[in-house]
Design an enzyme around this catalytic site. Structure first.
Site, PDB file in Angstrom:
ATOM      1  N   CYS A 117       0.817  -1.229   0.000  1.00 11.25           N
ATOM      2  CA  CYS A 117       0.000   0.000   0.000  1.00 11.25           C
ATOM      3  C   CYS A 117       0.848   1.275   0.000  1.00 11.25           C
ATOM      4  O   CYS A 117       0.344   2.344  -0.341  1.00 11.25           O
ATOM      5  CB  CYS A 117      -0.960   0.008   1.175  1.00 11.25           C
ATOM      6  SG  CYS A 117      -2.178  -1.311   1.096  1.00 11.25           S
ATOM      7  N   HIS A 254      -3.082   7.628   1.671  1.00 14.89           N
ATOM      8  CA  HIS A 254      -3.509   6.283   1.291  1.00 14.89           C
ATOM      9  C   HIS A 254      -4.888   6.052   1.897  1.00 14.89           C
ATOM     10  O   HIS A 254      -5.139   6.409   3.046  1.00 14.89           O
ATOM     11  CB  HIS A 254      -2.507   5.265   1.821  1.00 14.89           C
ATOM     12  CG  HIS A 254      -2.988   3.852   1.696  1.00 14.89           C
ATOM     13  ND1 HIS A 254      -3.491   3.359   0.514  1.00 14.89           N
ATOM     14  CD2 HIS A 254      -3.066   2.839   2.599  1.00 14.89           C
ATOM     15  CE1 HIS A 254      -3.850   2.101   0.697  1.00 14.89           C
ATOM     16  NE2 HIS A 254      -3.609   1.760   1.952  1.00 14.89           N
ATOM     17  N   ASN A 284      -9.946   0.219  -0.269  1.00 12.29           N
ATOM     18  CA  ASN A 284      -8.483   0.269  -0.254  1.00 12.29           C
ATOM     19  C   ASN A 284      -7.960  -0.359  -1.547  1.00 12.29           C
ATOM     20  O   ASN A 284      -8.051  -1.575  -1.727  1.00 12.29           O
ATOM     21  CB  ASN A 284      -7.978  -0.484   0.983  1.00 12.29           C
ATOM     22  CG  ASN A 284      -6.466  -0.461   1.110  1.00 12.29           C
ATOM     23  OD1 ASN A 284      -5.761  -0.111   0.163  1.00 12.29           O
ATOM     24  ND2 ASN A 284      -5.972  -0.859   2.262  1.00 12.29           N
TER      25      ASN A 284
HETATM   26  O1  UT7 Z   1      -3.570  -0.440   3.641  1.00  7.49           O
HETATM   27  C1  UT7 Z   1      -2.903  -0.700   4.838  1.00  7.49           C
HETATM   28  C2  UT7 Z   1      -3.446  -1.917   5.455  1.00  7.49           C
HETATM   29  N1  UT7 Z   1      -4.724  -1.892   6.035  1.00  7.49           N
HETATM   30  C3  UT7 Z   1      -5.159  -1.032   6.990  1.00  7.49           C
HETATM   31  O2  UT7 Z   1      -4.666   0.027   7.202  1.00  7.49           O
HETATM   32  C4  UT7 Z   1      -6.320  -1.507   7.822  1.00  7.49           C
HETATM   33  C5  UT7 Z   1      -6.132  -1.133   9.269  1.00  7.49           C
HETATM   34  N2  UT7 Z   1      -7.159  -1.654  10.127  1.00  7.49           N
HETATM   35  C6  UT7 Z   1      -8.480  -1.298  10.069  1.00  7.49           C
HETATM   36  O3  UT7 Z   1      -8.856  -0.519   9.212  1.00  7.49           O
HETATM   37  C7  UT7 Z   1      -9.413  -1.833  11.114  1.00  7.49           C
HETATM   38  O4  UT7 Z   1      -8.698  -2.431  12.157  1.00  7.49           O
HETATM   39  C8  UT7 Z   1     -10.449  -2.840  10.536  1.00  7.49           C
HETATM   40  C9  UT7 Z   1     -11.446  -2.115   9.667  1.00  7.49           C
HETATM   41  C10 UT7 Z   1      -9.744  -3.914   9.731  1.00  7.49           C
HETATM   42  C11 UT7 Z   1     -11.225  -3.523  11.667  1.00  7.49           C
HETATM   43  O5  UT7 Z   1     -11.826  -2.541  12.511  1.00  7.49           O
HETATM   44  P1  UT7 Z   1     -11.722  -2.665  14.102  1.00  7.49           P
HETATM   45  O6  UT7 Z   1     -12.513  -1.583  14.661  1.00  7.49           O
HETATM   46  O7  UT7 Z   1     -10.258  -2.733  14.449  1.00  7.49           O
HETATM   47  O8  UT7 Z   1     -12.456  -4.027  14.371  1.00  7.49           O
HETATM   48  P2  UT7 Z   1     -11.901  -5.397  15.007  1.00  7.49           P
HETATM   49  O9  UT7 Z   1     -10.933  -6.051  14.103  1.00  7.49           O
HETATM   50  O10 UT7 Z   1     -11.487  -5.125  16.408  1.00  7.49           O
HETATM   51  O11 UT7 Z   1     -13.239  -6.229  15.029  1.00  7.49           O
HETATM   52  C12 UT7 Z   1     -14.343  -5.875  15.859  1.00  7.49           C
HETATM   53  C13 UT7 Z   1     -15.432  -6.928  15.708  1.00  7.49           C
HETATM   54  C14 UT7 Z   1     -14.917  -8.348  15.909  1.00  7.49           C
HETATM   55  O12 UT7 Z   1     -15.923  -9.063  16.598  1.00  7.49           O
HETATM   56  P3  UT7 Z   1     -15.760  -9.347  18.191  1.00  7.49           P
HETATM   57  O13 UT7 Z   1     -14.458 -10.082  18.323  1.00  7.49           O
HETATM   58  O14 UT7 Z   1     -15.746  -7.996  18.822  1.00  7.49           O
HETATM   59  O15 UT7 Z   1     -16.970 -10.176  18.467  1.00  7.49           O
HETATM   60  C15 UT7 Z   1     -14.810  -8.878  14.510  1.00  7.49           C
HETATM   61  O16 UT7 Z   1     -14.968 -10.272  14.440  1.00  7.49           O
HETATM   62  O17 UT7 Z   1     -15.973  -6.887  14.394  1.00  7.49           O
HETATM   63  C16 UT7 Z   1     -15.945  -8.184  13.813  1.00  7.49           C
HETATM   64  N3  UT7 Z   1     -15.764  -8.047  12.377  1.00  7.49           N
HETATM   65  C17 UT7 Z   1     -16.772  -7.884  11.516  1.00  7.49           C
HETATM   66  N4  UT7 Z   1     -18.104  -7.824  11.704  1.00  7.49           N
HETATM   67  C18 UT7 Z   1     -18.878  -7.630  10.624  1.00  7.49           C
HETATM   68  C19 UT7 Z   1     -14.595  -8.032  11.680  1.00  7.49           C
HETATM   69  N5  UT7 Z   1     -14.851  -7.845  10.366  1.00  7.49           N
HETATM   70  C20 UT7 Z   1     -16.189  -7.760  10.244  1.00  7.49           C
HETATM   71  C21 UT7 Z   1     -17.045  -7.555   9.162  1.00  7.49           C
HETATM   72  N6  UT7 Z   1     -18.379  -7.509   9.393  1.00  7.49           N
HETATM   73  N7  UT7 Z   1     -16.600  -7.424   7.899  1.00  7.49           N
END
Ligand code: UT7
Length: 327
Positions: A117, A254, A284
């Site tokens: 990225c 980005h 992304n």
């Molecule tokens: O390009 C460079 C690389 N990428 C990035 O920069 C991405 C950086 N990270 C992020 O943007 C965020 O961390 C994410 C969008 C990937 C995730 O957001 P978050 O607020 O950090 O959520 P999380 O991973 O802590 O997940 C929260 C909850 C989890 O459930 P529990 O464990 O709280 O029950 C996940 O299982 O959301 C759940 N979850 C989803 N639910 C519905 C994860 N993905 C999904 C989904 N739909 N697609």
């Protein structure tokens, strides 16, 4: 540093997005997710997905042609092609040489840069240094990715985040006085930390298991590194140019997550109105995201001649960096 120096002037930019748009609701029909979760956690509403048979080089060529037309130039004017990509058509040759052939170029040289990225920032840095060294007078710098091809479409934590696309700029060598008043690229700053490999990687490759693999990511950890490292690279780039962050007219980040854009702007005390955001419409798009956002803000008239523009990105590796230029 003062006195005559070579500067890389951006003389044109362009982009391309595949026709097929996939909404959050369409994804929610395939994996256990919802439009509401994707929008509130990421800001993404839709992404473009390449058609079957549509390759990274096809997207790259369309963006390149748009950038060349915008610059009033042709492929014959180009000395070097640098393609930032992590999803090449083939393991080899480079997308760069495929683009060179498809553009009908019979001279110059072409290659790829792989910093995921952060790839477009790395590619800009490479091209700028070739121009400053006098080894090229013009460069086509392209960011192009088909991330849809390396997504595990059963993994809701990654498949909702990415999209396909390409963006490109044409650089031309010009003279400057060696100050921050010059037009063109004022500096690029690059960083990487290979110890952070496990936070974001693809789980296969040619020399590991002769395969292509899927993206694996620890999203929360990547998020934390993103805000901290991107803010630090913006400050490093501004400091290297001797300008305060507050003097930068446009931030072209980005586009990974609207919350990363907001968090970084807040950390840098930058008003959100100066941050170009396309993540809602593109998702992304990896190396394509910065030139796609740049092209959007140039086309709609936000970015004007003489303004300071700061592009930044962070990606797997981890790799990150910034590029400051005067439009
Ligand atoms: O390009 C460079 C690389 N990428 C990035 O920069 C991405 C950086 N990270 C992020 O943007 C965020 O961390 C994410 C969008 C990937 C995730 O957001 P978050 O607020 O950090 O959520 P999380 O991973 O802590 O997940 C929260 C909850 C989890 O459930 P529990 O464990 O709280 O029950 C996940 O299982 O959301 C759940 N979850 C989803 N639910 C519905 C994860 N993905 C999904 C989904 N739909 N697609």
């Amino acid at each position: 540093m003062t006195g005559p120096v070579l500067r890389s002037h951006v003389i044109g930019c362009g982009s391309y997005l595949p026709e097929n748009i996939v909404t959050n609701a369409e994804l929610a029909a395939k994996v256990d997710t919802s439009d509401e979760w994707i929008r509130t956690r990421t800001g993404i509403r839709q992404r473009h997905i390449a058609a079957p048979g549509e390759k990274t080089s096809d997207l790259a060529v369309k963006a390149a042609l748009a950038a060349l037309a915008n610059a009033g130039a042709t492929a014959d004017d180009i000395d070097m092609v640098v393609v930032a990509t992590t999803t090449p058509d083939l393991t080899f040759p480079s997308v760069g040489t495929i683009v060179q052939r498809k553009l009908g170029m019979t001279r110059g040289f072409a290659f790829d840069v792989q910093a995921v990225c952060a790839g477009f920032i790395y590619a800009m840095s490479v091209a700028d240094n070739f121009i400053k060294a006098g080894q090229a007078k013009s460069a086509l710098v392209i960011g192009a990715d088909t991330m849809s091809r390396i997504l595990d479409w059963t993994d809701r934590t990654t498949c909702v985040l990415f999209g396909d696309g390409a963006g490109a700029v044409v650089l031309n060598a010009g003279e400057g006085g060696g100050t921050s008043e010059d037009r063109g690229v004022l500096n690029t700053v690059l960083f990487s930390d290979g110890r952070l490999h496990d936070l974001l990687y693809v789980d296969s490759g040619p020399s590991t298991n002769q395969s292509v693999g899927f993206i694996r990511m620890q999203g929360k950890e990547v998020f934390k590194h993103a805000v901290t490292n991107i803010a630090a690279s913006v400050e490093a780039s501004a400091a290297a140019a001797g300008v305060p962050v507050s003097a930068i007219d446009w931030f072209v980040p980005h586009q990974a997550n609207q919350r990363i854009l907001d968090g970084t702007a807040k950390k840098l005390k930058v008003d959100a109105s100066r941050v170009v955001s396309t993540v809602a419409l593109h998702g992304n798009t990896s190396a394509a995201s910065v030139p796609l956002a740049l092209s959007t803000a140039v086309a709609d008239g936000r970015i004007q001649r003489g303004q300071l523009v700061l592009m930044e990105a962070l990606g797997a590796g981890m790799t990150w960096g910034a590029c400051l230029l005067r439009w």
